[in-house]
Design an enzyme around this catalytic site. Structure first.
Site, PDB file in Angstrom:
ATOM      1  N   TRP A 167       0.854  -1.188   0.000  1.00 44.21           N
ATOM      2  CA  TRP A 167       0.000   0.000   0.000  1.00 44.21           C
ATOM      3  C   TRP A 167       0.897   1.247   0.000  1.00 44.21           C
ATOM      4  O   TRP A 167       1.913   1.291   0.684  1.00 44.21           O
ATOM      5  CB  TRP A 167      -0.898  -0.001   1.255  1.00 44.21           C
ATOM      6  N   ASP A 226     -15.792  12.066  -1.673  1.00 44.81           N
ATOM      7  CA  ASP A 226     -15.203  10.741  -1.423  1.00 44.81           C
ATOM      8  C   ASP A 226     -15.984  10.015  -0.329  1.00 44.81           C
ATOM      9  O   ASP A 226     -17.143  10.346  -0.024  1.00 44.81           O
ATOM     10  CB  ASP A 226     -13.707  10.913  -1.074  1.00 44.81           C
ATOM     11  N   ASP A 227     -15.369   9.054   0.269  1.00 42.56           N
ATOM     12  CA  ASP A 227     -15.956   8.160   1.266  1.00 42.56           C
ATOM     13  C   ASP A 227     -16.634   8.932   2.407  1.00 42.56           C
ATOM     14  O   ASP A 227     -16.093   9.920   2.897  1.00 42.56           O
ATOM     15  CB  ASP A 227     -14.794   7.317   1.832  1.00 42.56           C
ATOM     16  N   ARG A 267     -10.225  -3.673   7.484  1.00 46.28           N
ATOM     17  CA  ARG A 267     -10.781  -2.304   7.491  1.00 46.28           C
ATOM     18  C   ARG A 267     -12.248  -2.340   7.956  1.00 46.28           C
ATOM     19  O   ARG A 267     -13.098  -1.642   7.441  1.00 46.28           O
ATOM     20  CB  ARG A 267     -10.689  -1.652   6.111  1.00 46.28           C
ATOM     21  N   LYS A 304     -15.894   7.294  -8.525  1.00 47.96           N
ATOM     22  CA  LYS A 304     -14.659   6.634  -8.095  1.00 47.96           C
ATOM     23  C   LYS A 304     -15.093   5.306  -7.490  1.00 47.96           C
ATOM     24  O   LYS A 304     -15.764   5.275  -6.464  1.00 47.96           O
ATOM     25  CB  LYS A 304     -13.948   7.510  -7.064  1.00 47.96           C
ATOM     26  N   ASP A 349     -14.116   2.202  -5.603  1.00 50.22           N
ATOM     27  CA  ASP A 349     -13.014   1.805  -4.722  1.00 50.22           C
ATOM     28  C   ASP A 349     -13.171   0.346  -4.300  1.00 50.22           C
ATOM     29  O   ASP A 349     -14.256  -0.236  -4.413  1.00 50.22           O
ATOM     30  CB  ASP A 349     -13.034   2.727  -3.491  1.00 50.22           C
ATOM     31  N   CYS A 375     -10.154   2.351  -8.398  1.00 55.40           N
ATOM     32  CA  CYS A 375      -9.288   2.604  -7.260  1.00 55.40           C
ATOM     33  C   CYS A 375      -9.356   1.347  -6.405  1.00 55.40           C
ATOM     34  O   CYS A 375     -10.395   0.685  -6.347  1.00 55.40           O
ATOM     35  CB  CYS A 375      -9.840   3.805  -6.498  1.00 55.40           C
ATOM     36  N   ASP A 398      -2.325   5.821  -3.044  1.00 61.51           N
ATOM     37  CA  ASP A 398      -2.699   6.756  -1.976  1.00 61.51           C
ATOM     38  C   ASP A 398      -1.510   7.621  -1.578  1.00 61.51           C
ATOM     39  O   ASP A 398      -1.660   8.570  -0.807  1.00 61.51           O
ATOM     40  CB  ASP A 398      -3.212   5.990  -0.752  1.00 61.51           C
TER      41      ASP A 398
END
Ligand code: DGJ
Length: 751
Positions: A221, A388-389, A465, A498, A500, A548, A570
């Site tokens: 990552w 985004d998120d 996560r 996006k 992900d 992504c 990232d």
């Protein structure tokens, strides 16, 4: 030119211990040629498909002498050839398991009696203009390159295992104007019994020698696709993924290059797998110092039940040949992907300059915050806001709500249509983040459908996560998720997504698939992802899709089939990006690399770099911002309109031109440099980044590349007029002052 086939007769001889055998053999020859490359194969009288040659274009000669039919067997037999020695030494196009070839095989089965050997022999072939789509009954979409009838020719060689009742169709496409051959394999069960496929790789190339370095792209990552280069040695050296995605750790790319190959010289054989799941790529140096290279779906934990009349299509391997080093190899990949892989309305367009709120706010935002960012951004010339998120369910951190694709009303007061229209009123487009493959344990979706997560019933389910992966082998799951996405997309003017994907697969089991098909889940999951992406891009062709995966864990050609751009990493630090973008550029075009200017100290490494350098590095990509524009220093904010003007001016060149790598941090850690040159050589952009300043060296001499030696170029920044020949042979002197500084020079042909 194109694909030719014919027959030839060769003599074979072998024999030790006083039992010489001399015989003649009739071969069927296949040749694929374009102006610069040749690929040659032959079918023996027994029906074995042998590899003869792959490399620079040969003359119109009979290449069968390259087959090395001369044998040195261990125990000669009375037969025409000593079979075991033949099987273990010859160059095969698609080696089978269990019949005497002890090198890595491409094909292995398990029949109903538990037997695993297989033996594929030539049965027929056909040739077609163009490139038929890769298909499998019951599968909606398998990503692959495409070509028109005047752009490529395809040879399909049908091999048969009569004992198992199987055929394997080996497809070879040669592109007319690119040094590219693509390969894939399709298995069909014509027999009456079920067969289990234990491995179905997509390509094998048996090289005559082992004098190569192997280049791979590895990392983790925030440091994806870091180049590694090492000479081949006896035995097997491989890269793979068994994580359910192409992965941060290794990319499905390998190049075998001559030891001295550099950017301009030497041979380079590049291989890239058009696949987003578990892959396997291996070079094996054999007892005879030949090299066998294989690539395909990772056989590890793979098994596929093939019932009567069912078929299985192994994805495509792209093979690029260059005898002008790594530079030409990369430019060939770039041209192929830009023109024959990436699709859709955005393929050839300049992408809007976006501002993404991830690094600016993470999960802590609301309508007011987003509008305040958008207001400032629009005044500076930024064209799209990407939310985004964190906009859905009740998501305030990464511990909830994936799968609940409805708006978090407390955050987005007034709803999403209101936010989008406010942003549109500012003259900006609006983009949104989804992670459609996931479900949080804390979500309505999981509450209602715990059985939809990938799992092994009775075992603890691993969180990563704080989320689980949805079982995309199940069409009902995909439909349900897509239904939620559609509601969002249909209610507002959303012009960018996006997509992900933030975790790898564990406890790979499905409550939907029958026991006999559980090991198919790895691959069925990927096919399910393709299915949904295909539906999304078909139903919403105007939406710009950016892939992504926790940064760049799914930066692979199959994703490029759906999305013209992928978030590269990232890690947005300009200096870290030099290595990441260099490695990525080995096979993927700059037009596809998501690259943003972010705030400092950088969120992944804590480094502070000049704003200008961040801009110059992000120009090698789709370009955008990932910062809170209301909070950055005034000087940086003031620099944004200039950076955007630079993007608008030079992006057409970066997106469509030829990339030449000049420096790289692997060779010299103190600087990097590259160029983008227009196809007609009329203009070029040179970029230099000084990583570490050197005292008492005011400048470096750097030789430019890719220019027309006969043209004269004016360097805009200095007004100098110099011929392309001089610029490439004598170079220019470039200097900057300070660590992490950069400089760009624009060259325009004037005569
Ligand atoms: C990983 C992505 O790479 C980031 O850019 C961001 O979108 C986060 N996920 C959000 O969770």
């Amino acid at each position: 030119m194109g694909i030719t086939t014919g027959t030839t007769t060769v003599s074979i001889s072998h024999g030790w211990y006083g039992k010489p055998v001399e015989a003649e053999e009739k071969l069927r020859i296949f040749r694929l040629d374009n102006d610069e490359i040749t690929y040659a194969m032959a079918v023996t009288e027994e029906g074995y498909l042998l590899h003869a040659y792959y490399g620079a274009r040969c003359g119109e000669d009979d290449l069968s002498y390259l087959l090395r039919v001369q044998e040195s067997p261990f125990t000669p037999r009375i037969l025409k050839r000593e079979q075991a020695s033949f099987m273990d030494g010859r160059a095969f196009e698609y080696p089978c398991h269990g019949i005497g070839d002890y090198r890595e095989s491409c094909f292995m089965i398990m029949d109903e009696d538990g037997m695993s050997a297989c033996d594929l022999r030539y049965r027929s072939h056909h040739i077609a203009a163009g490139k038929p789509a890769l298909r499998q009954k019951g599968v909606s979409c398998i990503p692959a390159t495409f070509a028109g009838e005047d752009e490529a020719d395809t040879l399909v060689i049908v091999m048969e295992d009569a004992h198992a009742g199987l055929t394997v169709e080996l497809s070879y496409t040669i592109f007319k104007n690119l040094n590219v051959i693509t390969r894939s394999a399709k298995v069909v069960n014509h027999g009456e019994a079920d067969v289990r496929l234990s491995r179905v790789l997509s390509a094998c190339v048996d090289f005559e020698d082992c004098d190569y370095d192997m280049i791979t792209l590895n990392g983790s990552w925030a440091r994806e696709r870091i180049m590694e280069r090492a000479p081949l040695h006896h035995g097997k050296q491989s890269v793979d993924s068994a994580r359910g995605e192409s992965s941060h750790q290794s990319n499905p790319f390998v190049a075998l290059v001559s030891h001295k190959a550099d950017e301009e010289t030497g041979e380079a054989y590049g291989f890239n797998f058009v696949y987003s799941g578990n892959f396997f790529a291996q070079a094996e140096v054999t007892q005879h110092k030949h090299t066998r290279f294989v690539m395909g779906i990772n056989p590890y934990d793979f098994s596929w039940l093939l019932r009567t009349e069912e078929e299985f299509a192994a994805p495509e391997v792209v093979m690029v040949y260059s005898n002008e080093g790594l530079g030409k190899m990369s430019r060939t990949f770039h041209d192929l992907y830009r023109n024959h892989l990436i699709r859709g309305q955005w393929k050839d367009k300049k992408r809007p300059v976006l501002i993404n709120n991830w690094e600016a706010t993470y999960f802590q935002f609301d309508t007011d915050k987003l509008i305040s960012i958008a207001k400032q951004a629009s005044e500076l010339g930024i064209e799209m806001l990407v939310m985004d998120d964190g906009w859905f369910g009740h998501r305030d951190s990464d511990n909830s709500s994936l799968g609940d694709w409805f708006v978090y009303e407390e955050k987005l007061k007034g709803g999403l249509p209101n936010l989008v229209s406010e942003v549109n009123k500012l003259g900006m487009k609006f983009g949104i983040w989804f992670e459609p493959e996931m479900v949080s344990p804390d979500s309505k979706l999981y509450e209602e459908h715990p059985e939809w997560a990938i799992q092994i019933i009775g075992r603890d389910l691993t969180q990563s996560r704080e989320q689980y992966v949805l079982d995309y082998s199940n069409a009902e799951v995909r439909d349900y998720v897509y239904g939620m996405m559609r509601k969002i997309l249909d209610a507002s003017n959303i012009e960018y997504i996006k997509w992900d994907m933030n975790r790898q697969l564990t406890e790979v089991g499905s409550t939907f698939l029958p026991g006999k098909r559980q090991r198919e889940l790895w691959h069925r999951y990927v096919l399910g992802v393709y299915d949904l992406m295909n539906r999304l891009t078909t139903d919403y062709p105007y939406i710009l899709l950016e892939n992504c995966s926790g940064g760049g864990a799914r930066f692979d050609p199959a994703m490029l089939y759906f999305s013209p751009q992928i978030w590269t990493s990232d890690d947005t630090d300009a200096i870290e990006r030099l290595k990441i973008q260099y490695g990525t550029s080995l096979c993927y075009p700059a037009s596809a690399m998501g690259a943003h200017v972010s705030d400092c100290p950088n969120h992944t490494v804590g480094r502070t770099t000049p704003f200008a350098t961040r801009g110059d590095v992000a120009l090698v990509g789709t370009f955008g911002y990932e910062l809170d524009v209301t909070k950055i220093p005034q000087a940086d904010r003031e620099a944004i309109p200039g950076q955007i003007a630079k993007f608008h001016r030079f992006n057409p060149l970066v997106r469509t031109g030829d990339q030449y790598r000049i420096g790289n941090l692997y060779a010299d850690s103190s600087f990097d440099a590259w160029m983008f040159v227009a196809k007609d050589k009329s203009e070029a952009l040179f970029t230099f980044v000084q990583v570490l300043a050197r005292p008492n060296y005011p400048s470096r001499s750097i030789k430019l590349k890719g220019l027309d030696p006969k043209k004269t170029y004016e360097i805009e920044e200095t007004g100098q007029r110099v011929s392309g020949r001089t610029l490439m042979n004598a170079g220019i002197l470039v200097g900057t002052y300070g660590d992490f500084t950069s400089k760009t020079l624009y060259l325009k042909a004037v005569e």
